[in-house]
Each structure stands twice: as structure tokens, then as C-alpha cells.
Design a protein around this motif. Structure first.
Motif, PDB file in Angstrom:
ATOM      1  N   ILE A 113     -25.116 -54.464 -73.883  1.00 15.96           N
ATOM      2  CA  ILE A 113     -24.846 -53.322 -73.011  1.00 15.96           C
ATOM      3  C   ILE A 113     -25.877 -53.245 -71.882  1.00 15.96           C
ATOM      4  CG2 ILE A 113     -24.677 -50.803 -72.874  1.00 15.96           C
ATOM      5  CD1 ILE A 113     -23.654 -50.861 -75.766  1.00 15.96           C
ATOM      6  N   SER A 114     -27.146 -53.263 -72.257  1.00 16.95           N
ATOM      7  CA  SER A 114     -28.225 -53.168 -71.271  1.00 16.95           C
ATOM      8  C   SER A 114     -28.481 -54.515 -70.633  1.00 16.95           C
ATOM      9  CB  SER A 114     -29.522 -52.694 -71.939  1.00 16.95           C
ATOM     10  OG  SER A 114     -29.343 -51.469 -72.574  1.00 16.95           O
ATOM     11  N   LYS A 115     -29.019 -54.452 -69.431  1.00 10.69           N
ATOM     12  CA  LYS A 115     -29.443 -55.676 -68.763  1.00 10.69           C
ATOM     13  C   LYS A 115     -30.957 -55.737 -68.844  1.00 10.69           C
ATOM     14  CE  LYS A 115     -25.630 -55.856 -65.525  1.00 10.69           C
ATOM     15  NZ  LYS A 115     -25.227 -55.877 -64.127  1.00 10.69           N
ATOM     16  N   LYS A 116     -31.445 -56.858 -69.327  1.00 12.46           N
ATOM     17  CA  LYS A 116     -32.880 -57.010 -69.465  1.00 12.46           C
ATOM     18  C   LYS A 116     -33.506 -57.227 -68.094  1.00 12.46           C
ATOM     19  CE  LYS A 116     -36.394 -59.271 -72.110  1.00 12.46           C
ATOM     20  NZ  LYS A 116     -36.817 -59.060 -73.418  1.00 12.46           N
ATOM     21  N   ARG A 117     -34.588 -56.510 -67.847  1.00 20.84           N
ATOM     22  CA  ARG A 117     -35.310 -56.663 -66.586  1.00 20.84           C
ATOM     23  C   ARG A 117     -36.037 -57.998 -66.579  1.00 20.84           C
ATOM     24  NH1 ARG A 117     -38.896 -51.419 -65.873  1.00 20.84           N
ATOM     25  NH2 ARG A 117     -39.942 -52.523 -67.518  1.00 20.84           N
ATOM     26  N   ASP A 118     -36.211 -58.520 -65.356  1.00 14.76           N
ATOM     27  CA  ASP A 118     -36.925 -59.779 -65.214  1.00 14.76           C
ATOM     28  C   ASP A 118     -38.412 -59.625 -65.521  1.00 14.76           C
ATOM     29  OD1 ASP A 118     -34.608 -61.079 -64.499  1.00 14.76           O
ATOM     30  OD2 ASP A 118     -34.937 -60.767 -62.351  1.00 14.76           O
ATOM     31  N   VAL A 119     -38.956 -58.461 -65.181  1.00 18.77           N
ATOM     32  CA  VAL A 119     -40.386 -58.240 -65.346  1.00 18.77           C
ATOM     33  C   VAL A 119     -40.605 -57.114 -66.338  1.00 18.77           C
ATOM     34  CG1 VAL A 119     -42.523 -57.640 -64.162  1.00 18.77           C
ATOM     35  CG2 VAL A 119     -40.770 -58.942 -62.956  1.00 18.77           C
ATOM     36  N   ASP A 120     -41.395 -57.392 -67.329  1.00 19.25           N
ATOM     37  CA  ASP A 120     -41.767 -56.353 -68.283  1.00 19.25           C
ATOM     38  C   ASP A 120     -43.149 -55.814 -67.913  1.00 19.25           C
ATOM     39  OD1 ASP A 120     -39.504 -56.350 -69.893  1.00 19.25           O
ATOM     40  OD2 ASP A 120     -40.227 -58.054 -71.067  1.00 19.25           O
ATOM     41  N   PHE A 121     -43.317 -54.521 -68.058  1.00 16.73           N
ATOM     42  CA  PHE A 121     -44.604 -53.896 -67.802  1.00 16.73           C
ATOM     43  C   PHE A 121     -45.252 -53.549 -69.122  1.00 16.73           C
ATOM     44  CE2 PHE A 121     -42.100 -52.848 -64.018  1.00 16.73           C
ATOM     45  CZ  PHE A 121     -42.962 -53.272 -63.019  1.00 16.73           C
ATOM     46  N   THR A 122     -46.550 -53.759 -69.178  1.00 16.28           N
ATOM     47  CA  THR A 122     -47.276 -53.341 -70.372  1.00 16.28           C
ATOM     48  C   THR A 122     -47.497 -51.832 -70.286  1.00 16.28           C
ATOM     49  OG1 THR A 122     -49.459 -53.620 -69.364  1.00 16.28           O
ATOM     50  CG2 THR A 122     -48.493 -55.560 -70.442  1.00 16.28           C
ATOM     51  N   LYS A 153     -50.274 -50.321 -70.446  1.00 11.05           N
ATOM     52  CA  LYS A 153     -51.431 -50.089 -69.579  1.00 11.05           C
ATOM     53  C   LYS A 153     -51.017 -50.098 -68.106  1.00 11.05           C
ATOM     54  CE  LYS A 153     -55.966 -51.860 -68.353  1.00 11.05           C
ATOM     55  NZ  LYS A 153     -56.925 -52.919 -68.457  1.00 11.05           N
ATOM     56  N   GLU A 154     -50.193 -51.074 -67.689  1.00  8.57           N
ATOM     57  CA  GLU A 154     -49.716 -51.159 -66.302  1.00  8.57           C
ATOM     58  C   GLU A 154     -48.878 -49.935 -65.947  1.00  8.57           C
ATOM     59  OE1 GLU A 154     -49.364 -55.976 -65.595  1.00  8.57           O
ATOM     60  OE2 GLU A 154     -47.719 -54.914 -66.568  1.00  8.57           O
ATOM     61  N   ASN A 155     -48.027 -49.537 -66.884  1.00  7.05           N
ATOM     62  CA  ASN A 155     -47.181 -48.364 -66.658  1.00  7.05           C
ATOM     63  C   ASN A 155     -48.028 -47.095 -66.509  1.00  7.05           C
ATOM     64  OD1 ASN A 155     -44.505 -47.130 -66.529  1.00  7.05           O
ATOM     65  ND2 ASN A 155     -45.119 -46.148 -68.448  1.00  7.05           N
ATOM     66  N   ASP A 156     -49.048 -46.939 -67.362  1.00  7.38           N
ATOM     67  CA  ASP A 156     -49.931 -45.775 -67.290  1.00  7.38           C
ATOM     68  C   ASP A 156     -50.697 -45.745 -65.970  1.00  7.38           C
ATOM     69  OD1 ASP A 156     -49.059 -45.013 -69.774  1.00  7.38           O
ATOM     70  OD2 ASP A 156     -50.845 -45.714 -70.848  1.00  7.38           O
ATOM     71  N   GLU A 157     -51.170 -46.894 -65.513  1.00  3.42           N
ATOM     72  CA  GLU A 157     -51.897 -46.974 -64.249  1.00  3.42           C
ATOM     73  C   GLU A 157     -50.987 -46.613 -63.070  1.00  3.42           C
ATOM     74  OE1 GLU A 157     -53.523 -50.916 -64.192  1.00  3.42           O
ATOM     75  OE2 GLU A 157     -55.103 -50.413 -65.630  1.00  3.42           O
ATOM     76  N   ALA A 158     -49.744 -47.102 -63.098  1.00  4.68           N
ATOM     77  CA  ALA A 158     -48.785 -46.787 -62.039  1.00  4.68           C
ATOM     78  C   ALA A 158     -48.478 -45.290 -62.022  1.00  4.68           C
ATOM     79  CB  ALA A 158     -47.501 -47.594 -62.214  1.00  4.68           C
ATOM     80  N   TYR A 159     -48.377 -44.695 -63.200  1.00  2.59           N
ATOM     81  CA  TYR A 159     -48.113 -43.261 -63.296  1.00  2.59           C
ATOM     82  C   TYR A 159     -49.268 -42.456 -62.700  1.00  2.59           C
ATOM     83  CZ  TYR A 159     -47.325 -38.640 -65.267  1.00  2.59           C
ATOM     84  OH  TYR A 159     -47.140 -37.298 -65.415  1.00  2.59           O
ATOM     85  N   ILE A 160     -50.490 -42.844 -63.037  1.00  3.88           N
ATOM     86  CA  ILE A 160     -51.673 -42.146 -62.513  1.00  3.88           C
ATOM     87  C   ILE A 160     -51.730 -42.270 -60.993  1.00  3.88           C
ATOM     88  CG2 ILE A 160     -54.199 -42.222 -62.436  1.00  3.88           C
ATOM     89  CD1 ILE A 160     -54.072 -42.931 -65.468  1.00  3.88           C
ATOM     90  N   GLU A 161     -51.445 -43.455 -60.462  1.00  2.00           N
ATOM     91  CA  GLU A 161     -51.438 -43.664 -59.007  1.00  2.00           C
ATOM     92  C   GLU A 161     -50.382 -42.782 -58.335  1.00  2.00           C
ATOM     93  OE1 GLU A 161     -50.873 -47.826 -58.282  1.00  2.00           O
ATOM     94  OE2 GLU A 161     -52.941 -48.331 -58.799  1.00  2.00           O
ATOM     95  N   LYS A 162     -49.206 -42.692 -58.958  1.00  2.00           N
ATOM     96  CA  LYS A 162     -48.129 -41.877 -58.391  1.00  2.00           C
ATOM     97  C   LYS A 162     -48.528 -40.402 -58.369  1.00  2.00           C
ATOM     98  CE  LYS A 162     -43.201 -40.957 -58.812  1.00  2.00           C
ATOM     99  NZ  LYS A 162     -41.972 -41.256 -59.545  1.00  2.00           N
ATOM    100  N   GLN A 163     -49.160 -39.939 -59.429  1.00  2.00           N
ATOM    101  CA  GLN A 163     -49.596 -38.550 -59.486  1.00  2.00           C
ATOM    102  C   GLN A 163     -50.672 -38.267 -58.443  1.00  2.00           C
ATOM    103  OE1 GLN A 163     -47.935 -36.231 -61.239  1.00  2.00           O
ATOM    104  NE2 GLN A 163     -46.643 -38.010 -61.584  1.00  2.00           N
ATOM    105  N   ARG A 164     -51.577 -39.222 -58.239  1.00  2.00           N
ATOM    106  CA  ARG A 164     -52.627 -39.081 -57.220  1.00  2.00           C
ATOM    107  C   ARG A 164     -52.001 -39.022 -55.822  1.00  2.00           C
ATOM    108  NH1 ARG A 164     -57.010 -36.791 -55.776  1.00  2.00           N
ATOM    109  NH2 ARG A 164     -58.387 -38.047 -54.514  1.00  2.00           N
TER     110      ARG A 164
END
Length: 157
Positions: free
Chosen positions: A6-15, A17-28
């Protein structure tokens, strides 16, 4: 959540830690955008309420510094600037915000007037010249250039 078939697997997986860092950057980034909008609103309200140019310039310098920090943050993180998030739209004043801005400005002006009297600059003599008052022009130049009254007294002496 990945569901086989059903789902399509993404080409790039995020760890995590990477996801948390991106979230913090977005909030900043959102924090910078909110700050810029609030400062723009305050400047617009000051202009509508007839505040002195020197006070408005102080607020504009603060806005400029915030923008520079924001652009530096974007360069460092590689994030994309979304100018629509900095837009304030209409600047009509509600009675409550008009009162708040006017009171803030009047408090600042009263403090500056008191500083003028307490500086030791008024009444200072240098030869035949006595300083009797501080002109609006001198006050604006002092404010814009961020010169203290103590430095002005030192220069006169």
C-alpha cells in the motif's frame, strides 16, 4: 508507518536524530518569523501613533539586527526563507494595541528626558560656552549612533 503493498517506501530514510534536528531548526525559523512580524507591527503602530523618529529608528535597527540573524541562520542551516511568513498584512490599530504602544513610547520618552537632566551634560561649561539644553537633533544623533551621555560629557571636557 510503512504498509507493504500500500505504502511507497521513501528513497531516503531519516534517523531519529536527523528528524529531531530538522524539527528544532524549523521551530527556530518560525521563532524568527514571529519576532520579525511582531517588530514590524510595533514599528507600524509607532508610526500611526506619531512617535518620534529617533524611537522608531531604534526599533528599525532592532528589526534589521533580527533579520540579519535570521538570514545568517538560514545560510548556516540551508533552510529556505519564506517571506510570506514575515508579512504582517493590515496595520490598523485596535484601541487596546494603540494604548499599549502609546504607553510604551511615553514611558521610553520620560526615561530619556530624565536621563537628559541627570547626565551632567546640561550646565557643563567649557570656556565661555555653557550647555543649557540638548537639542532634538543631538538627541537623535546620539541615539542613532548609540553614544552614551557619559561619552558626550567626556568629549566636552
Amino acid at each position: 508507518m510503512f504498509v507493504p503493498g500500500i505504502s511507497k517506501k521513501r528513497d531516503v530514510d531519516f534517523t531519529k536524530k536527523e528528524n529531531d534536528e530538522a524539527y528544532i531548526e524549523k521551530q527556530r525559523q518560525r521563532q524568527y518569523e514571529r519576532s520579525i512580524r511582531n517588530q514590524k507591527r510595533e514599528i507600524a503602530m509607532l508610526k500611526l501613533t506619531g512617535a518620534e523618529d529617533s524611537y522608531i529608528r531604534i526599533k528599525q535597527n532592532s528589526l534589521s539586527n533580527t533579520r540579519n540573524e535570521y538570514l545568517s541562520f538560514l545560510d548556516k542551516t540551508g533552510r529556505t526563507r519564506i517571506t510570506a511568513n514575515e508579512w504582517i498584512g493590515s496595520t490598523s490599530l485596535s484601541p487596546k494595541s494603540s494604548t499599549k504602544i502609546t504607553t510604551s513610547y511615553q514611558n521610553w520618552k520620560a526615561k530619556e528626558e530624565k536621563k537628559k537632566q541627570d547626565t551632567g551634560l546640561i550646565g557643563l561649561k567649557n570656556g565661555d560656552v555653557e550647555i543649557k539644553d540638548i537639542s532634538q537633533h543631538l538627541f537623535e544623533r546620539k541615539t542613532f549612533r548609540d553614544v552614551s551621555y557619559e561619552d558626550m560629557v567626556d568629549a566636552c571636557q
